[in-house]
Design a protein around this motif. Sequence first.
Motif, PDB file in Angstrom:
ATOM      1  N   LEU A 174     119.563 -60.874 -62.022  1.00 18.07           N
ATOM      2  CA  LEU A 174     118.391 -61.748 -61.888  1.00 18.07           C
ATOM      3  C   LEU A 174     118.451 -62.548 -60.578  1.00 18.07           C
ATOM      4  CD1 LEU A 174     116.082 -62.978 -64.135  1.00 18.07           C
ATOM      5  CD2 LEU A 174     117.402 -64.980 -63.560  1.00 18.07           C
ATOM      6  N   GLN A 175     119.635 -63.055 -60.279  1.00 14.92           N
ATOM      7  CA  GLN A 175     119.807 -63.859 -59.053  1.00 14.92           C
ATOM      8  C   GLN A 175     119.464 -63.049 -57.799  1.00 14.92           C
ATOM      9  OE1 GLN A 175     123.900 -65.089 -59.616  1.00 14.92           O
ATOM     10  NE2 GLN A 175     123.320 -67.231 -59.265  1.00 14.92           N
TER      11      GLN A 175
ATOM     12  N   PHE B 154     113.374 -57.418 -67.292  1.00 13.50           N
ATOM     13  CA  PHE B 154     112.537 -58.266 -66.434  1.00 13.50           C
ATOM     14  C   PHE B 154     112.827 -57.960 -64.971  1.00 13.50           C
ATOM     15  CE2 PHE B 154     112.579 -61.862 -69.814  1.00 13.50           C
ATOM     16  CZ  PHE B 154     111.494 -61.294 -70.461  1.00 13.50           C
ATOM     17  N   VAL B 155     114.142 -57.802 -64.689  1.00 10.78           N
ATOM     18  CA  VAL B 155     114.555 -57.533 -63.299  1.00 10.78           C
ATOM     19  C   VAL B 155     113.977 -56.191 -62.837  1.00 10.78           C
ATOM     20  CG1 VAL B 155     116.549 -57.111 -61.787  1.00 10.78           C
ATOM     21  CG2 VAL B 155     116.632 -58.943 -63.489  1.00 10.78           C
ATOM     22  N   ILE B 156     114.068 -55.193 -63.714  1.00 10.93           N
ATOM     23  CA  ILE B 156     113.566 -53.856 -63.361  1.00 10.93           C
ATOM     24  C   ILE B 156     112.048 -53.893 -63.131  1.00 10.93           C
ATOM     25  CG2 ILE B 156     113.223 -51.509 -64.292  1.00 10.93           C
ATOM     26  CD1 ILE B 156     116.062 -51.892 -65.614  1.00 10.93           C
ATOM     27  N   ASP B 157     111.352 -54.680 -63.992  1.00  8.67           N
ATOM     28  CA  ASP B 157     109.878 -54.746 -63.907  1.00  8.67           C
ATOM     29  C   ASP B 157     109.396 -55.613 -62.751  1.00  8.67           C
ATOM     30  OD1 ASP B 157     109.812 -53.186 -66.102  1.00  8.67           O
ATOM     31  OD2 ASP B 157     109.404 -54.791 -67.541  1.00  8.67           O
ATOM     32  N   SER B 158     110.255 -56.503 -62.284  1.00 15.73           N
ATOM     33  CA  SER B 158     109.803 -57.475 -61.294  1.00 15.73           C
ATOM     34  C   SER B 158     109.681 -56.826 -59.911  1.00 15.73           C
ATOM     35  CB  SER B 158     110.793 -58.637 -61.253  1.00 15.73           C
ATOM     36  OG  SER B 158     110.307 -59.612 -60.389  1.00 15.73           O
ATOM     37  N   SER B 159     108.612 -57.202 -59.222  1.00 13.11           N
ATOM     38  CA  SER B 159     108.387 -56.606 -57.894  1.00 13.11           C
ATOM     39  C   SER B 159     108.987 -57.460 -56.772  1.00 13.11           C
ATOM     40  CB  SER B 159     106.883 -56.411 -57.667  1.00 13.11           C
ATOM     41  OG  SER B 159     106.207 -57.581 -58.064  1.00 13.11           O
ATOM     42  N   THR B 160     109.165 -58.741 -57.050  1.00  8.65           N
ATOM     43  CA  THR B 160     109.713 -59.621 -55.993  1.00  8.65           C
ATOM     44  C   THR B 160     110.966 -60.336 -56.490  1.00  8.65           C
ATOM     45  OG1 THR B 160     108.274 -61.371 -56.762  1.00  8.65           O
ATOM     46  CG2 THR B 160     107.512 -60.125 -54.847  1.00  8.65           C
ATOM     47  N   THR B 161     111.787 -60.716 -55.525  1.00 11.74           N
ATOM     48  CA  THR B 161     113.020 -61.448 -55.834  1.00 11.74           C
ATOM     49  C   THR B 161     112.666 -62.779 -56.499  1.00 11.74           C
ATOM     50  OG1 THR B 161     113.952 -60.505 -53.841  1.00 11.74           O
ATOM     51  CG2 THR B 161     115.149 -62.356 -54.816  1.00 11.74           C
ATOM     52  N   PHE B 162     113.455 -63.135 -57.520  1.00  9.32           N
ATOM     53  CA  PHE B 162     113.219 -64.431 -58.182  1.00  9.32           C
ATOM     54  C   PHE B 162     113.602 -65.548 -57.222  1.00  9.32           C
ATOM     55  CE2 PHE B 162     113.582 -61.571 -61.781  1.00  9.32           C
ATOM     56  CZ  PHE B 162     112.517 -61.994 -62.561  1.00  9.32           C
ATOM     57  N   SER B 163     112.707 -66.504 -57.088  1.00 10.16           N
ATOM     58  CA  SER B 163     112.961 -67.592 -56.137  1.00 10.16           C
ATOM     59  C   SER B 163     114.108 -68.463 -56.626  1.00 10.16           C
ATOM     60  CB  SER B 163     111.675 -68.400 -55.973  1.00 10.16           C
ATOM     61  OG  SER B 163     111.894 -69.750 -56.200  1.00 10.16           O
ATOM     62  N   ASN B 164     115.021 -68.738 -55.700  1.00  6.18           N
ATOM     63  CA  ASN B 164     116.149 -69.608 -56.036  1.00  6.18           C
ATOM     64  C   ASN B 164     115.676 -70.982 -56.468  1.00  6.18           C
ATOM     65  OD1 ASN B 164     118.644 -68.533 -56.141  1.00  6.18           O
ATOM     66  ND2 ASN B 164     118.996 -68.615 -53.928  1.00  6.18           N
ATOM     67  N   GLU B 165     114.622 -71.414 -55.812  1.00  2.00           N
ATOM     68  CA  GLU B 165     114.064 -72.737 -56.113  1.00  2.00           C
ATOM     69  C   GLU B 165     113.598 -72.796 -57.574  1.00  2.00           C
ATOM     70  OE1 GLU B 165     110.675 -73.770 -53.762  1.00  2.00           O
ATOM     71  OE2 GLU B 165     110.487 -75.688 -54.822  1.00  2.00           O
ATOM     72  N   LEU B 166     112.934 -71.700 -57.982  1.00  2.00           N
ATOM     73  CA  LEU B 166     112.456 -71.627 -59.375  1.00  2.00           C
ATOM     74  C   LEU B 166     113.640 -71.663 -60.354  1.00  2.00           C
ATOM     75  CD1 LEU B 166     110.324 -71.042 -61.599  1.00  2.00           C
ATOM     76  CD2 LEU B 166     110.541 -68.615 -61.039  1.00  2.00           C
ATOM     77  N   ILE B 167     114.667 -70.884 -60.042  1.00  2.00           N
ATOM     78  CA  ILE B 167     115.851 -70.817 -60.925  1.00  2.00           C
ATOM     79  C   ILE B 167     116.518 -72.191 -61.033  1.00  2.00           C
ATOM     80  CG2 ILE B 167     118.194 -69.825 -61.116  1.00  2.00           C
ATOM     81  CD1 ILE B 167     117.026 -67.205 -60.023  1.00  2.00           C
ATOM     82  N   MET B 168     116.607 -72.881 -59.887  1.00  2.00           N
ATOM     83  CA  MET B 168     117.246 -74.212 -59.893  1.00  2.00           C
ATOM     84  C   MET B 168     116.346 -75.229 -60.596  1.00  2.00           C
ATOM     85  SD  MET B 168     120.070 -73.715 -58.252  1.00  2.00           S
ATOM     86  CE  MET B 168     120.715 -75.158 -57.448  1.00  2.00           C
ATOM     87  N   HIS B 169     115.059 -75.174 -60.253  1.00  2.00           N
ATOM     88  CA  HIS B 169     114.093 -76.146 -60.784  1.00  2.00           C
ATOM     89  C   HIS B 169     114.019 -76.103 -62.323  1.00  2.00           C
ATOM     90  CE1 HIS B 169     110.480 -78.654 -60.707  1.00  2.00           C
ATOM     91  NE2 HIS B 169     109.951 -77.812 -61.592  1.00  2.00           N
ATOM     92  N   THR B 170     114.147 -74.888 -62.866  1.00  2.00           N
ATOM     93  CA  THR B 170     114.040 -74.741 -64.326  1.00  2.00           C
ATOM     94  C   THR B 170     115.417 -74.795 -65.005  1.00  2.00           C
ATOM     95  OG1 THR B 170     114.129 -72.367 -63.984  1.00  2.00           O
ATOM     96  CG2 THR B 170     111.939 -73.346 -64.266  1.00  2.00           C
ATOM     97  N   HIS B 171     116.464 -75.003 -64.222  1.00  2.00           N
ATOM     98  CA  HIS B 171     117.849 -75.058 -64.734  1.00  2.00           C
ATOM     99  C   HIS B 171     118.273 -73.744 -65.394  1.00  2.00           C
ATOM    100  CE1 HIS B 171     117.888 -79.353 -63.939  1.00  2.00           C
ATOM    101  NE2 HIS B 171     116.708 -79.440 -64.548  1.00  2.00           N
ATOM    102  N   THR B 172     117.645 -72.642 -64.990  1.00  2.00           N
ATOM    103  CA  THR B 172     118.007 -71.340 -65.574  1.00  2.00           C
ATOM    104  C   THR B 172     119.464 -71.000 -65.247  1.00  2.00           C
ATOM    105  OG1 THR B 172     115.728 -70.701 -65.173  1.00  2.00           O
ATOM    106  CG2 THR B 172     117.238 -68.931 -65.768  1.00  2.00           C
ATOM    107  N   ASN B 173     119.864 -71.351 -64.025  1.00  2.00           N
ATOM    108  CA  ASN B 173     121.266 -71.080 -63.645  1.00  2.00           C
ATOM    109  C   ASN B 173     122.226 -71.818 -64.569  1.00  2.00           C
ATOM    110  OD1 ASN B 173     120.229 -73.459 -62.550  1.00  2.00           O
ATOM    111  ND2 ASN B 173     121.727 -73.495 -60.875  1.00  2.00           N
ATOM    112  N   GLN B 174     121.881 -73.076 -64.855  1.00  2.00           N
ATOM    113  CA  GLN B 174     122.747 -73.875 -65.750  1.00  2.00           C
ATOM    114  C   GLN B 174     122.772 -73.257 -67.153  1.00  2.00           C
ATOM    115  OE1 GLN B 174     121.472 -77.935 -66.296  1.00  2.00           O
ATOM    116  NE2 GLN B 174     123.370 -78.490 -67.365  1.00  2.00           N
ATOM    117  N   MET B 175     121.598 -72.755 -67.563  1.00  2.00           N
ATOM    118  CA  MET B 175     121.543 -72.129 -68.893  1.00  2.00           C
ATOM    119  C   MET B 175     122.473 -70.919 -68.979  1.00  2.00           C
ATOM    120  SD  MET B 175     117.774 -72.132 -70.494  1.00  2.00           S
ATOM    121  CE  MET B 175     118.081 -72.417 -72.227  1.00  2.00           C
TER     122      MET B 175
END
Lengths: 248, 220
Positions: free
Chosen positions: B33-34, B102-123
């Motif tokens: 995902l990252q 989700f990764v396979i279906d996704s066309s663009t790289t997941f934004s780091n900002e989004l991952i940090m902002h939503t605390h997905t990395n922490q999760m």
Amino acid sequence: MIEAKNLNLYYGAFHALKDINLKVAEKSVTALIGPSGCGKSTFLRTFNRMNDLIPGVKIEGDIIVDDENIYQKGIDVDRLRKRVGMVFQKPNPFAKSIFENVAYGMRVNGISNEKVIKEAVEQSLKQSALWDEVKDSLKKSAYALSGGQQQRLCIARALAVEPTILLMDEPASALDPISTAKIEELIHELKKKYTILIVTHNMQQAARVSDFTAFFYMGSLIEYDLTKTIFTNPAKQQTQNYVTGRFG
Amino acid sequence: MTHLEEELKELKQQVTKMFVLVHSQLEKSYLSLQNLDKDIAHEILMTEKRVNALELKIDLDCENYLALYNPVAVDLRYVLAVLKINSNLERIGDIAEGIARFVIDSSTTFSNELIMHTHTNQMFDVSLKMIQDAEDAFINEDTSLARIVFKQDVILDNININANNNIINFIKNNPDDLEQCLHILSTIRKLERVGDQAKNIAEEIIFYIEAKVIKHSRKL
């Protein structure tokens, strides 16, 4: 009320039962479990004073049956054994007909009315779940029956004298699985009317048939509780080791 | 060691293998995902078949053990616990697979900002730590470690509760990233369930070792 109070039993110098205190719940099944030589059969036999027959035996403490200490002086042992029936490991029918095996106890107790005896025989055979299989062959020798049927006949014989307590010393250990299942089902039915104590080496059998379980080890009562508790979450490590097959 | 103890030891080894496999699956889903690494995502899908096969093997071993050995007391609790732990681990495997899709279906790289902002990395970090702690608790029969798993679940719950607002705020500022926002929101929901599964596993470990049922109870 059936209770052992501060019970100690010695075979000569050997201390076979050590300070046993146990109240048996009425009209229920209590299983006595433990490794060979732990004292469970000795304990069972104290309830009908069968140990009295063994030379050198010494018993201290009380066994209370129906508010009476059965070890006090003046107890009529024959009368006691009428109240406390016993079934042994191997079926031991007499060399008599099926009918006479069941009638035997009544006859030796002085009952001579044939109508009464006939009714009691039928009733006992029905209670021991044997009636349907033998009702047309009551005059046949008891030895003609299968091992499982012979054991149910012995139970019928014990019931015929109207006991209140039934002692069973490994009653199904010499039987095949189907006969064992019948005996277990019978025990389940009989506990509605009788208080049953059963010695068994078969852990699953103890779990299946009993309401309470007492675990003995080297002459001591280690733990006594609901069977469900003993087989799911026993309080003592020794009990857990035994029921899970880790020793004994 | 008795024959019976050897069977239980073998079962424990299988469950430990399942823990390791599932932990690795979730870890890889985080990596994929990252970095939008579709190769790793495909690897997860392939390995998911091994997770499923191992789940069936453990189930069968438990069934055989119950039928052949008639376990009681701690042994019975152990087998009952293993059955449930196995099922929970398999579901975590499914979750890792879902994230990989989700990764396979996704066309663009997941934004780091989004991952940090939503605390997905922490999760991800907390979920992985919970699985690791549950595994260690299981291997070492350590119920105090199992209880620590419960405390960590609170972190996941809080992130999940705030997820909607965090995502809405992000979409307001980045309306073009709607698709990946939806994927991240789903990932957060999935990771919240990983926390629940790890908690269930911890409950089973406590049940088997201490004979205490703490499910649906606030008392630890």
